[in-house]
Design a protein around this motif. Sequence first.
Motif, mmCIF file in Angstrom:
data_model
loop_
_atom_site.group_PDB
_atom_site.id
_atom_site.type_symbol
_atom_site.label_atom_id
_atom_site.label_comp_id
_atom_site.label_asym_id
_atom_site.label_seq_id
_atom_site.Cartn_x
_atom_site.Cartn_y
_atom_site.Cartn_z
ATOM 1 N N ARG A 163 62.718 99.973 -47.300
ATOM 2 C CA ARG A 163 62.695 98.507 -47.270
ATOM 3 C C ARG A 163 61.975 98.004 -46.011
ATOM 4 N N GLU A 193 62.190 97.691 -54.418
ATOM 5 C CA GLU A 193 62.078 96.990 -53.137
ATOM 6 C C GLU A 193 60.731 96.282 -53.009
ATOM 7 N N GLU A 248 66.959 102.171 -46.315
ATOM 8 C CA GLU A 248 66.648 101.051 -45.416
ATOM 9 C C GLU A 248 65.277 101.201 -44.790
#
Length: 439
Positions: A71, A127, A68
């Motif tokens: 990203r 990503e 995460e």
Amino acid sequence: MNIKLCFLSLCLLVLAACSGLNSNTLDDDEVQWKEPPVELPTIPVNEKPRILWIDASANFEYLANKKENVRECLVKAKYAGFTEVVVDVRPTCGDVLYRSNIVEQIKTLKYIDRTVTWDYLGTFIEEAHNLGLKVNANMNAMSGGNIRDGGVLYRDEEKRSWATQLYYPSGIVSAMDDGKSHAKFFNPVNPEVQNYILSIIKELAQNYPGLDGIVLDRARFNSIESDFSQLTKSEFEKYIGKTIESYPYSIFTWNMDKVVPGKYYKQWLEFRAKTIYDFFSNARNTIKEVNPEIKFGTYTGSWYSSYYNEGVNWASNKYDASRYYSWATPDYKNYGYASLLDLYMTGAYGQTLYGAENEWTVEGAILNAKKVTMGDVNVCGSLYGLNYENHPENAEEAVYITLTTGDGLMFFDMVYLMMYDQWGAVKRGIDRALKSDSK
């Protein structure tokens, strides 16, 4: 994030990468240009690459174990106006952050453990492409270890002989026994070293066809002190067709901390430049044979007047350095590698912003690089975020200068955007530059 550790790490890396900043060699008045810059065609700002460099070590705590966070940082980069990222996947320890059958994957970096198994580079590619960002994978080409993290030069006894031999006033010593250098460089002259690095580059291109580019950093000699092994002596003798009786003193001697050129000094600089040129030619061919769509790029410092310290001629092979610099031979120009590149990033790291005729300003560094590359490759000026720690307005202005003076932007490094909250300043600089297209 451990800010102090992050800050210290980046300082060490930048100092190692920029060893040519404080030259201890010739005292020529080479900082000022000796002729006007070359006028090159302009490119609309919206067509220029805007690249964010993401150093492995400095950002490892944030990125190593959390998809995460990968990203999130890419979303921030996109919003700020960046169009590409450089993901450092082979830091100075020489191990890697991608799937490889040749090199060990990094488990610990900067005292931080990587506890997950997902593909670091593969995740960046996925990503970033989802966001419309291009991805370039960076390799610290001639580094095989460092004091803090170890690496192949520390654990593989057979490869220990690949370490560069450094010639100091006190004598010649292996990089592995040298307490001065953080990063432990290979000897670029050694054919086994070159074949090893080329095999890594080939595997990277094969395993990641989605890559937009492969970038080489530290694709050079360690410093003017490197390399003084017997292997390099033998190869240099073949190059000049003579036997050297007094080595290394016929190359240069030391007067305190100053280099005093010897009989073969200029030819030595030429030989080193040829060594790196040949490596770059082979690296480019290796990538293009696997996937011609992958760009081949590099980063160097912009201080051309002293970059011979690192054995690199990043100029055009049409640029005759011997007309302007006393250290260059007429044949030195033959080993300018600019025409081999698809992507070139040069360190415009001066804290002074303007000054077209001085290579130590942001503006002058970019114009000087454009002058010596002579249109063979576009020049992306590279900014150093630490310079703007207390002056975000200068970060904005530097970004604007880089995009309106040069052919693109590279910002080193993402950690500074985070540490000093420079995202907004960079975005304002990019937005201003984009608006200049309509003027």
